[in-house]
Design a protein around this motif. Structure first.
Motif, PDB file in Angstrom:
ATOM      1  N   LEU A  70       6.167  30.793  37.983  1.00  0.00           N
ATOM      2  CA  LEU A  70       6.368  32.232  38.183  1.00  0.00           C
ATOM      3  C   LEU A  70       6.977  32.510  39.549  1.00  0.00           C
ATOM      4  O   LEU A  70       7.913  33.319  39.676  1.00  0.00           O
ATOM      5  CB  LEU A  70       5.027  32.951  38.035  1.00  0.00           C
ATOM      6  CG  LEU A  70       5.032  34.475  38.220  1.00  0.00           C
ATOM      7  CD1 LEU A  70       5.950  35.140  37.188  1.00  0.00           C
ATOM      8  CD2 LEU A  70       3.612  35.024  38.116  1.00  0.00           C
ATOM      9  N   ALA A  71       6.470  31.838  40.583  1.00  0.00           N
ATOM     10  CA  ALA A  71       7.007  32.026  41.928  1.00  0.00           C
ATOM     11  C   ALA A  71       8.459  31.569  42.007  1.00  0.00           C
ATOM     12  O   ALA A  71       9.282  32.206  42.676  1.00  0.00           O
ATOM     13  CB  ALA A  71       6.158  31.269  42.942  1.00  0.00           C
ATOM     14  N   ALA A  72       8.788  30.462  41.329  1.00  0.00           N
ATOM     15  CA  ALA A  72      10.161  29.956  41.361  1.00  0.00           C
ATOM     16  C   ALA A  72      11.125  30.944  40.722  1.00  0.00           C
ATOM     17  O   ALA A  72      12.199  31.239  41.277  1.00  0.00           O
ATOM     18  CB  ALA A  72      10.232  28.602  40.649  1.00  0.00           C
ATOM     19  N   VAL A  73      10.761  31.478  39.557  1.00  0.00           N
ATOM     20  CA  VAL A  73      11.644  32.423  38.862  1.00  0.00           C
ATOM     21  C   VAL A  73      11.815  33.695  39.679  1.00  0.00           C
ATOM     22  O   VAL A  73      12.945  34.161  39.909  1.00  0.00           O
ATOM     23  CB  VAL A  73      11.082  32.739  37.462  1.00  0.00           C
ATOM     24  CG1 VAL A  73      11.879  33.866  36.810  1.00  0.00           C
ATOM     25  CG2 VAL A  73      11.110  31.498  36.578  1.00  0.00           C
ATOM     26  N   ALA A  77      15.303  34.736  41.672  1.00  0.00           N
ATOM     27  CA  ALA A  77      15.952  35.961  41.190  1.00  0.00           C
ATOM     28  C   ALA A  77      16.068  37.008  42.305  1.00  0.00           C
ATOM     29  O   ALA A  77      17.165  37.532  42.570  1.00  0.00           O
ATOM     30  CB  ALA A  77      15.172  36.527  40.010  1.00  0.00           C
ATOM     31  N   LEU A  78      14.962  37.307  42.972  1.00  0.00           N
ATOM     32  CA  LEU A  78      15.002  38.301  44.045  1.00  0.00           C
ATOM     33  C   LEU A  78      15.828  37.802  45.228  1.00  0.00           C
ATOM     34  O   LEU A  78      16.577  38.579  45.851  1.00  0.00           O
ATOM     35  CB  LEU A  78      13.578  38.629  44.503  1.00  0.00           C
ATOM     36  CG  LEU A  78      12.715  39.452  43.543  1.00  0.00           C
ATOM     37  CD1 LEU A  78      11.335  39.692  44.142  1.00  0.00           C
ATOM     38  CD2 LEU A  78      13.384  40.779  43.227  1.00  0.00           C
ATOM     39  N   GLY A 129       1.476  33.148  46.927  1.00  0.00           N
ATOM     40  CA  GLY A 129       1.709  32.321  48.109  1.00  0.00           C
ATOM     41  C   GLY A 129       2.969  31.483  48.019  1.00  0.00           C
ATOM     42  O   GLY A 129       3.651  31.265  49.033  1.00  0.00           O
ATOM     43  N   CYS A 130       3.307  31.034  46.813  1.00  0.00           N
ATOM     44  CA  CYS A 130       4.467  30.148  46.641  1.00  0.00           C
ATOM     45  C   CYS A 130       5.796  30.889  46.671  1.00  0.00           C
ATOM     46  O   CYS A 130       6.840  30.281  46.921  1.00  0.00           O
ATOM     47  CB  CYS A 130       4.356  29.386  45.324  1.00  0.00           C
ATOM     48  SG  CYS A 130       3.031  28.175  45.268  1.00  0.00           S
ATOM     49  N   VAL A 131       5.785  32.184  46.386  1.00  0.00           N
ATOM     50  CA  VAL A 131       7.055  32.895  46.212  1.00  0.00           C
ATOM     51  C   VAL A 131       7.830  33.027  47.517  1.00  0.00           C
ATOM     52  O   VAL A 131       9.070  33.053  47.503  1.00  0.00           O
ATOM     53  CB  VAL A 131       6.794  34.298  45.594  1.00  0.00           C
ATOM     54  CG1 VAL A 131       6.122  35.226  46.611  1.00  0.00           C
ATOM     55  CG2 VAL A 131       8.081  34.911  45.075  1.00  0.00           C
ATOM     56  N   LEU A 135      11.781  32.435  47.974  1.00  0.00           N
ATOM     57  CA  LEU A 135      12.593  33.640  48.144  1.00  0.00           C
ATOM     58  C   LEU A 135      13.424  33.571  49.427  1.00  0.00           C
ATOM     59  O   LEU A 135      14.646  33.815  49.407  1.00  0.00           O
ATOM     60  CB  LEU A 135      11.688  34.867  48.161  1.00  0.00           C
ATOM     61  CG  LEU A 135      12.350  36.251  48.089  1.00  0.00           C
ATOM     62  CD1 LEU A 135      11.398  37.258  47.449  1.00  0.00           C
ATOM     63  CD2 LEU A 135      12.753  36.768  49.455  1.00  0.00           C
ATOM     64  N   LEU A 136      12.786  33.262  50.537  1.00  0.00           N
ATOM     65  CA  LEU A 136      13.488  33.289  51.823  1.00  0.00           C
ATOM     66  C   LEU A 136      14.547  32.190  51.909  1.00  0.00           C
ATOM     67  O   LEU A 136      15.636  32.413  52.457  1.00  0.00           O
ATOM     68  CB  LEU A 136      12.482  33.151  52.964  1.00  0.00           C
ATOM     69  CG  LEU A 136      11.472  34.310  53.081  1.00  0.00           C
ATOM     70  CD1 LEU A 136      10.435  34.026  54.139  1.00  0.00           C
ATOM     71  CD2 LEU A 136      12.192  35.617  53.396  1.00  0.00           C
TER      72      LEU A 136
END
Length: 259
Positions: A70-73, A77-78, A129-131, A135-136
């Motif tokens: 979920l964090a990877a997707v 995307a964002l 925590g993983c996102v 993302l960055l």
């Protein structure tokens, strides 16, 4: 043949040395909290049976996989949207910096209020925590796309989804995988923390139960299982990374060989 053998020696040498030091240092220990390594290893097969692996390790791995995916997707995307548009980045950056500074374990009680104490809460904590590293790193990777390549793609009429797949995500993929690697270690930590708060199974729950029952050698076996799980996941991640980024590592290798 020689190079793979050297790699194997390098990979095994330090762990073997650390195990030897631990074995010797703890051999005569009478401290209940620091049992000899021999005692820990002897209790290992009795504690981690096939039933316990199915009942505790498998649920932990599934929660980690769900939150990590979920964090990877969401992160990719964002991150792609924010990195592609300067105005979006200007609006989102202050909020992202604020949210990134909040330690994910602090959010566990808050998430429990909304998601309960089931698997949904644990997956949400891991994803929360993983996102951020994903993302960055995606934002930075998208921003660093070569302007010459971008202009070339525009000249050839490569736009839309084709441009996103062939240029943007491909160019940013080394950065994205760097974020995914960071997120994996964070996810393992949050997996254990979320299971220590409220759970009826899982590695974190089991280790805490051993500690509360003063089954100290059993507790140490749980820590060893956690370390082995992290090692195996790292090996799998490196294999996937080499497959996906084969072109990138090939370019770097050729650049090192060139005069």
């Amino acid at each position: 043949m020689r190079r793979p053998l050297l790699r194997l020696v390098y990979a095994v040498a330090l762990p073997a040395l650390l195990v030897m030091v631990w074995w010797v240092a703890s051999a005569g220990s009478t401290d209940v909290y620091w049992p000899p390594l021999r005692t820990i290893l002897e209790s290992f097969p009795d504690v981690w049976t096939a039933e316990r692996l199915r009942g505790d390790v498998l649920p932990s791995v599934l929660r980690l996989a769900g939150g990590y995916a979920l964090a990877a997707v969401v992160g990719v995307a964002l991150g792609t949207v924010i990195g592609s548009y300067r105005r979006v980045r200007a609006v989102c950056e202050p909020v992202l910096e604020f949210l990134r500074a909040v330690p994910p374990p602090v959010l566990v009680p808050v998430i429990m209020l909304f998601a309960g104490i089931g698997d949904t809460m644990k997956v949400t904590v891991i994803a929360a925590g993983c996102v951020w590293p994903v993302l960055l790193n995606t934002v930075e990777g998208v921003r660093a796309v070569d302007p010459v390549m971008a202009e070339t793609a525009r000249s050839y009429g490569i736009t839309g989804v084709a441009r996103l797949r062939k240029l943007v995500l491909r160019s940013a993929s080394p950065q994205i995988f760097a974020g995914l690697r960071q997120a994996l270690s964070i996810g393992i930590i949050l997996m254990v923390i979320s299971e220590m708060f409220a759970a009826s199974n899982g590695l974190g729950f089991t280790i805490v139960q051993f500690q509360r029952g003063f089954a100290i050698p059993d507790m140490w076996t749980g820590i060893l299982v956690l370390g082995l799980l992290g090692f195996l996941l790292s090996v799998v991640f490196q294999w996937v990374e080499r497959r996906v980024l084969g072109w990138y590592h090939g370019l770097r290798a050729s650049a090192r060989r060139s005069p």
